[in-house]
Motif scaffolding. Sequence first.
Motif, mmCIF file in Angstrom:
data_model
loop_
_atom_site.group_PDB
_atom_site.id
_atom_site.type_symbol
_atom_site.label_atom_id
_atom_site.label_comp_id
_atom_site.label_asym_id
_atom_site.label_seq_id
_atom_site.Cartn_x
_atom_site.Cartn_y
_atom_site.Cartn_z
ATOM 1 N N VAL A 75 -9.897 -17.109 0.663
ATOM 2 C CA VAL A 75 -8.992 -16.328 0.245
ATOM 3 C C VAL A 75 -9.553 -15.501 -0.934
ATOM 4 C CG1 VAL A 75 -8.147 -18.015 -1.777
ATOM 5 C CG2 VAL A 75 -6.503 -16.524 -0.400
ATOM 6 N N THR A 76 -10.660 -16.016 -1.501
ATOM 7 C CA THR A 76 -11.175 -15.091 -2.487
ATOM 8 C C THR A 76 -12.082 -13.865 -1.940
ATOM 9 O OG1 THR A 76 -11.510 -17.205 -3.810
ATOM 10 C CG2 THR A 76 -12.752 -15.206 -4.863
ATOM 11 N N ASN A 77 -12.271 -13.974 -0.922
ATOM 12 C CA ASN A 77 -13.121 -12.787 0.105
ATOM 13 C C ASN A 77 -12.031 -11.912 0.367
ATOM 14 O OD1 ASN A 77 -15.799 -14.111 -0.610
ATOM 15 N ND2 ASN A 77 -15.669 -15.319 0.969
ATOM 16 N N ASN A 78 -11.024 -12.534 0.832
ATOM 17 C CA ASN A 78 -9.902 -11.499 1.374
ATOM 18 C C ASN A 78 -9.426 -10.823 0.432
ATOM 19 O OD1 ASN A 78 -9.025 -14.271 3.381
ATOM 20 N ND2 ASN A 78 -9.213 -12.090 4.290
ATOM 21 N N ARG A 79 -9.296 -11.378 -1.081
ATOM 22 C CA ARG A 79 -8.863 -10.803 -2.038
ATOM 23 C C ARG A 79 -10.011 -9.595 -2.528
ATOM 24 N NH1 ARG A 79 -10.706 -10.938 -7.577
ATOM 25 N NH2 ARG A 79 -9.041 -10.851 -9.277
ATOM 26 N N THR A 80 -11.276 -9.825 -2.232
ATOM 27 C CA THR A 80 -12.149 -8.647 -2.874
ATOM 28 C C THR A 80 -11.946 -7.596 -1.757
ATOM 29 O OG1 THR A 80 -14.063 -10.261 -3.326
ATOM 30 C CG2 THR A 80 -14.598 -8.274 -2.360
ATOM 31 N N TRP A 81 -11.876 -7.844 -0.496
ATOM 32 C CA TRP A 81 -11.381 -6.662 0.484
ATOM 33 C C TRP A 81 -10.061 -5.899 -0.008
ATOM 34 C CZ3 TRP A 81 -13.406 -4.752 5.213
ATOM 35 C CH2 TRP A 81 -14.739 -5.425 5.643
ATOM 36 N N ALA A 82 -9.018 -6.715 -0.345
ATOM 37 C CA ALA A 82 -7.527 -6.085 -0.794
ATOM 38 C C ALA A 82 -7.892 -5.325 -1.806
ATOM 39 C CB ALA A 82 -6.687 -7.343 -0.838
ATOM 40 N N ILE A 83 -8.602 -5.700 -2.854
ATOM 41 C CA ILE A 83 -8.623 -4.974 -4.094
ATOM 42 C C ILE A 83 -9.329 -3.580 -3.774
ATOM 43 C CG2 ILE A 83 -9.660 -4.697 -6.377
ATOM 44 C CD1 ILE A 83 -9.139 -7.796 -6.679
ATOM 45 N N GLY A 84 -10.693 -3.626 -3.055
ATOM 46 C CA GLY A 84 -11.254 -2.460 -3.044
ATOM 47 C C GLY A 84 -10.618 -1.398 -1.954
ATOM 48 N N TRP A 85 -10.074 -1.875 -1.052
ATOM 49 C CA TRP A 85 -9.228 -1.055 -0.133
ATOM 50 C C TRP A 85 -7.958 -0.652 -0.478
ATOM 51 C CZ3 TRP A 85 -11.421 0.839 4.724
ATOM 52 C CH2 TRP A 85 -12.953 0.725 4.780
ATOM 53 N N LEU A 86 -7.290 -1.368 -1.379
ATOM 54 C CA LEU A 86 -6.270 -0.844 -1.874
ATOM 55 C C LEU A 86 -6.313 -0.043 -3.025
ATOM 56 C CD1 LEU A 86 -3.040 -1.172 -2.970
ATOM 57 C CD2 LEU A 86 -3.585 -3.019 -4.241
ATOM 58 N N ALA A 101 -6.499 8.147 4.665
ATOM 59 C CA ALA A 101 -5.615 7.136 3.841
ATOM 60 C C ALA A 101 -4.721 6.100 4.767
ATOM 61 C CB ALA A 101 -4.399 7.928 3.039
ATOM 62 N N GLU A 102 -4.471 6.599 5.943
ATOM 63 C CA GLU A 102 -3.920 5.535 7.006
ATOM 64 C C GLU A 102 -4.884 4.513 7.198
ATOM 65 O OE1 GLU A 102 -0.891 7.779 9.786
ATOM 66 O OE2 GLU A 102 -2.781 8.549 9.993
ATOM 67 N N ARG A 103 -6.196 4.744 7.519
ATOM 68 C CA ARG A 103 -7.158 3.809 8.010
ATOM 69 C C ARG A 103 -7.396 3.128 6.796
ATOM 70 N NH1 ARG A 103 -11.925 5.941 10.080
ATOM 71 N NH2 ARG A 103 -11.713 4.476 11.856
ATOM 72 N N ALA A 104 -7.565 3.395 5.702
ATOM 73 C CA ALA A 104 -7.678 2.606 4.577
ATOM 74 C C ALA A 104 -6.375 1.537 4.402
ATOM 75 C CB ALA A 104 -7.723 3.478 3.115
ATOM 76 N N LYS A 105 -5.239 2.007 4.481
ATOM 77 C CA LYS A 105 -4.268 1.254 4.500
ATOM 78 C C LYS A 105 -4.119 -0.043 5.416
ATOM 79 C CE LYS A 105 -0.515 4.248 2.657
ATOM 80 N NZ LYS A 105 0.532 5.113 3.050
ATOM 81 N N LEU A 106 -4.685 0.333 6.896
ATOM 82 C CA LEU A 106 -4.886 -0.698 7.627
ATOM 83 C C LEU A 106 -5.718 -1.879 7.235
ATOM 84 C CD1 LEU A 106 -4.939 -1.952 10.321
ATOM 85 C CD2 LEU A 106 -6.679 -0.337 11.059
ATOM 86 N N VAL A 107 -6.877 -1.710 6.676
ATOM 87 C CA VAL A 107 -7.671 -2.792 6.126
ATOM 88 C C VAL A 107 -7.166 -3.405 4.757
ATOM 89 C CG1 VAL A 107 -9.859 -3.070 5.389
ATOM 90 C CG2 VAL A 107 -9.528 -1.502 6.990
ATOM 91 N N ALA A 108 -6.586 -2.429 3.779
ATOM 92 C CA ALA A 108 -5.971 -3.049 2.779
ATOM 93 C C ALA A 108 -4.766 -3.839 3.105
ATOM 94 C CB ALA A 108 -5.557 -2.064 1.888
ATOM 95 N N LEU A 109 -4.016 -3.712 4.014
ATOM 96 C CA LEU A 109 -2.712 -4.565 4.242
ATOM 97 C C LEU A 109 -3.105 -5.838 5.231
ATOM 98 C CD1 LEU A 109 0.330 -1.809 5.034
ATOM 99 C CD2 LEU A 109 -0.068 -3.470 3.139
#
Length: 411
Positions: A58-69, A266-274
């Motif tokens: 979950v910490t690694n998912n958090r890293t992705w979420a923060i960066g791509w958000l 922006a759309e593609r970044a949202k895909l990864v962030a979400l």
Amino acid sequence: MLPRPVRRTLALAVTPVLAASALAAPAAAASTSSADLALEWFDVTAGTVAAAGAPTQVTNNRTWAIGWLAATRAVLRTPSTPRPEDYRGAAFAGAIHQTLITLAPARKAELDAALATSLARLADGPSESDGLAAGRQQAATVLADRADDGLDPASVNTPFTSSPAGAGVWQPTPPSYSPATQSGNRLARPFLLRRADQFRPGPPPAVGSERYRRDLAEVKADGSAGSTTRTPEQTATATFWLGSSYTLYTEPLRVALAATTGRSLAERAKLVALFHVAAVDTQIATSDTKYAYVSWRPVTALRAAGHAEWRPLHTTPAHPDYPSGHNTYSGSAEQVLTTLVGARTAKPYTIGSPTAPGVTRTYSTWRQLTTENVDARVWSGIHTRTADTAGVTLGRQVAAHAVREAYRLFR
């Protein structure tokens, strides 16, 4: 600044959320530049996490979420500027770069080189420099907002005291009888869930009930190390889906991202962030449910029922049975990808598995991955089918909520 021999155009269109449509031909308004940049930083993020990530998923998912958000926010907030495409490109790369050098400082040299590569495609000038500054600022803002959210490894694996042994109650499992893990997830701060138990399912089947007996009989027969009913193909499926869900689903997410080349940056970044926001919230909800019911694993149940020598095909993870974490993750992933990209891919895609080196499997929908995950955990002998199907439902619910509430992240 580095010389800029190569100039490409980034997509100009920015929409609030990805449309719920099947993978389609590229739209005329978008260009391949956004595709290159998105995939480039997808691979940089994946490589960084692989090399210097946390021991907790979950910490690694958090890293992705923060960066791509942060990257999405930076791109969406493009001001009036002479070269908006350069602004967006620099903002996008700058946000992810800043996030990663903060959370994985050991990779700074590699990350600096990746940033230089991305910036080399843009023109020198205020659009680029302002975009880079904006991306870094967005990363700092999101990092500050997520500070002390309880998703660091120590908090995730906060000690959990097992309940006294009893029918249906989780106990440490063989062969190592390790203490329970991931119990701290339920105490972490979600991105979009209102609370950890927002979608908590009802309890697992009561011990001795018809459904309980049916579930246990299936695992006993098909999930044992020496099963005579499990086929070689079923064993292969169990082994393929044995590893970390984060690792197993990184390839499908990249497939989805690569297939959206006609959409805006922006759309593609949202895909990864979400995708990763939903994954984090799903794991919080999973931990809440697991430790609300503390349901015993099949190996404990079967041995308590008199099958003292029964062993699962694969080692049982050290946390309660209900619901299956692999299947909450798969349900979440399926829901995000189906909603934001479409249920089917334009052409079949092939993925591998770290627990089945050299083996690949080919699919054309996201739901096929979920279906195999449900079966795999039964055939591994580590989950009941009810725990699997309840997990899929929970993951889908959390992810659907994340997509509905995405405006809260990007406003």
